[in-house]
Design an enzyme around this catalytic site. Structure first.
Site, PDB file in Angstrom:
ATOM      1  N   SER A  27       0.842  -1.206   0.000  1.00  0.00           N
ATOM      2  CA  SER A  27       0.000   0.000   0.000  1.00  0.00           C
ATOM      3  C   SER A  27       0.877   1.257   0.000  1.00  0.00           C
ATOM      4  O   SER A  27       0.495   2.291  -0.557  1.00  0.00           O
ATOM      5  CB  SER A  27      -0.971  -0.004   1.183  1.00  0.00           C
ATOM      6  N   ASN A  28       2.052   1.164   0.598  1.00  0.00           N
ATOM      7  CA  ASN A  28       2.951   2.328   0.561  1.00  0.00           C
ATOM      8  C   ASN A  28       3.574   2.504  -0.814  1.00  0.00           C
ATOM      9  O   ASN A  28       3.793   3.627  -1.258  1.00  0.00           O
ATOM     10  CB  ASN A  28       4.030   2.203   1.644  1.00  0.00           C
ATOM     11  N   ARG A 139      13.165  -8.068   5.217  1.00  0.00           N
ATOM     12  CA  ARG A 139      14.475  -8.683   5.461  1.00  0.00           C
ATOM     13  C   ARG A 139      15.484  -7.623   5.884  1.00  0.00           C
ATOM     14  O   ARG A 139      15.421  -6.485   5.394  1.00  0.00           O
ATOM     15  CB  ARG A 139      14.997  -9.321   4.171  1.00  0.00           C
ATOM     16  N   LEU A 140      16.406  -8.041   6.737  1.00  0.00           N
ATOM     17  CA  LEU A 140      17.500  -7.135   7.098  1.00  0.00           C
ATOM     18  C   LEU A 140      18.474  -7.084   5.926  1.00  0.00           C
ATOM     19  O   LEU A 140      18.787  -8.105   5.324  1.00  0.00           O
ATOM     20  CB  LEU A 140      18.247  -7.711   8.298  1.00  0.00           C
ATOM     21  N   ASN A 155      13.938   3.503   5.227  1.00  0.00           N
ATOM     22  CA  ASN A 155      12.933   2.514   5.632  1.00  0.00           C
ATOM     23  C   ASN A 155      11.782   3.230   6.337  1.00  0.00           C
ATOM     24  O   ASN A 155      11.957   4.290   6.938  1.00  0.00           O
ATOM     25  CB  ASN A 155      13.569   1.504   6.597  1.00  0.00           C
ATOM     26  N   HIS A 157       8.786   2.769   9.204  1.00  0.00           N
ATOM     27  CA  HIS A 157       8.501   1.921  10.360  1.00  0.00           C
ATOM     28  C   HIS A 157       7.238   2.415  11.070  1.00  0.00           C
ATOM     29  O   HIS A 157       7.103   3.615  11.320  1.00  0.00           O
ATOM     30  CB  HIS A 157       9.698   1.935  11.325  1.00  0.00           C
TER      31      HIS A 157
HETATM   32  C1  GRF Z   1       4.071  -0.643   6.835  1.00  0.00           C
HETATM   33  O1  GRF Z   1       3.266  -0.520   7.972  1.00  0.00           O
HETATM   34  C2  GRF Z   1       5.498  -0.274   7.144  1.00  0.00           C
HETATM   35  O2  GRF Z   1       5.609   0.667   8.160  1.00  0.00           O
HETATM   36  C3  GRF Z   1       6.092  -1.591   7.595  1.00  0.00           C
HETATM   37  O3  GRF Z   1       5.475  -2.551   6.779  1.00  0.00           O
HETATM   38  C4  GRF Z   1       4.187  -2.099   6.392  1.00  0.00           C
HETATM   39  C5  GRF Z   1       4.083  -2.270   4.911  1.00  0.00           C
HETATM   40  O4  GRF Z   1       2.765  -2.087   4.459  1.00  0.00           O
HETATM   41  N1  GRF Z   1       7.528  -1.569   7.484  1.00  0.00           N
HETATM   42  P1  GRF Z   1       2.445  -2.093   2.899  1.00  0.00           P
HETATM   43  O5  GRF Z   1       2.995  -3.380   2.317  1.00  0.00           O
HETATM   44  O6  GRF Z   1       3.100  -0.884   2.305  1.00  0.00           O
HETATM   45  O7  GRF Z   1       0.949  -2.038   2.793  1.00  0.00           O
END
Ligand code: GRF
Length: 251
Positions: A27-28, A139-140, A155, A157
């Site tokens: 979604s991001n 993954r790291l 990243n 978070h």
């Molecule tokens: C987000 O909440 C981000 O903060 C975390 O993983 C999630 C990814 O969501 N690292 P999406 O796949 O972008 O919907």
């Protein structure tokens, strides 16, 4: 001439290339596509109505359509690669729908973590990104990947770091009982969610919140904060910490 057009003449709008790594729903990634991804569209007949070019404006060139920058002077941005470690990640479907090249590198297909990360570095290098965005990449990254793109990997978070690092941040914050949590965008270093912080925004925990209701509000903030932070990068307004410091400045 570099792909990013660094040697463009002053006054020429340059291209800011993004690579996005995602393992899940994406979604991001979708927020980045909707708000930032502005591929150059070549059309045969400029008199045609081309709905998918949305807010594109004519560049004046005969067969090209370019995009109106959101901020005047902002470079055009393009997601040049979406890479995943999970073949069925919906993020890949979103990328394909938007015509963005995809790569899948499944860790178990490689003899070692080093080999996997070598392939990751080479796929990223081929794409020549100005910025690598981890948007739900689970993954790291190994030091070799981080060293290949110093201060060019960020990243997202779903908590206010340094509180609640790790993969269950929303649940952890809720269980801990904090009244305010939020979203962090940070540089990636070799630790788990430990890199220098670039941007943060608070989200209030409401009485009766469940993991789902809180996640919905956190994601809404993410979908705005991540694209906004990428815009600041593209405008050259994010400055990595000086040696010995971890303080990022944004002007
Ligand atoms: C987000 O909440 C981000 O903060 C975390 O993983 C999630 C990814 O969501 N690292 P999406 O796949 O972008 O919907």
């Amino acid at each position: 001439m570099t792909k990013s057009g660094d040697d463009a003449q002053p006054g020429q709008r340059r291209l800011f290339r993004l690579a996005v790594l995602a393992s899940g729903s994406g979604s991001n990634l979708q927020a980045i596509i909707d708000q930032l991804h502005r591929p150059e569209v070549v059309v045969r007949d400029l008199s045609e109505d081309v709905p998918e070019i949305g807010d594109a404006v004519r560049s004046g060139e005969p067969d090209r359509v370019t995009w109106q920058p959101v901020i005047p002077g902002e470079p055009r941005m393009e997601v040049v690669l979406v890479l995943s470690d999970v073949p069925e990640a919906f993020a890949l479907t979103r990328a394909r729908r938007a015509g963005i090249p995809t790569r899948v590198l499944v860790p178990r297909d490689f003899a070692s973590r080093e080999e996997h990360d070598l392939a990751l570095v080479s796929a990223l290098c081929e794409a020549e990104p100005d910025l690598v965005v981890l948007a739900g990449y689970m993954r790291l990254l190994s030091p070799a990947v981080i060293r290949a793109f110093p201060y060019r990997i960020i990243n997202l978070h779903p908590a206010l770091l340094p509180s609640f690092p790790g993969t269950s941040a929303i649940q952890d914050a809720l269980r801990y009982g904090v009244k305010i949590t939020g979203v962090t965008v940070h540089f990636v270093d070799e630790g788990m969610d430990t890199g220098p912080i670039i941007a943060q925004e608070a989200v209030r925990v409401e009485e009766g919140d469940t993991e789902e209701t809180l996640a919905t509000r956190i994601h809404a903030v993410e979908h705005r904060l991540l694209p906004d932070t990428i815009r600041l990068f593209a405008a050259g307004r994010v400055h990595p910490p000086l040696p010995g410091s971890r303080v990022v400045t944004v002007d």
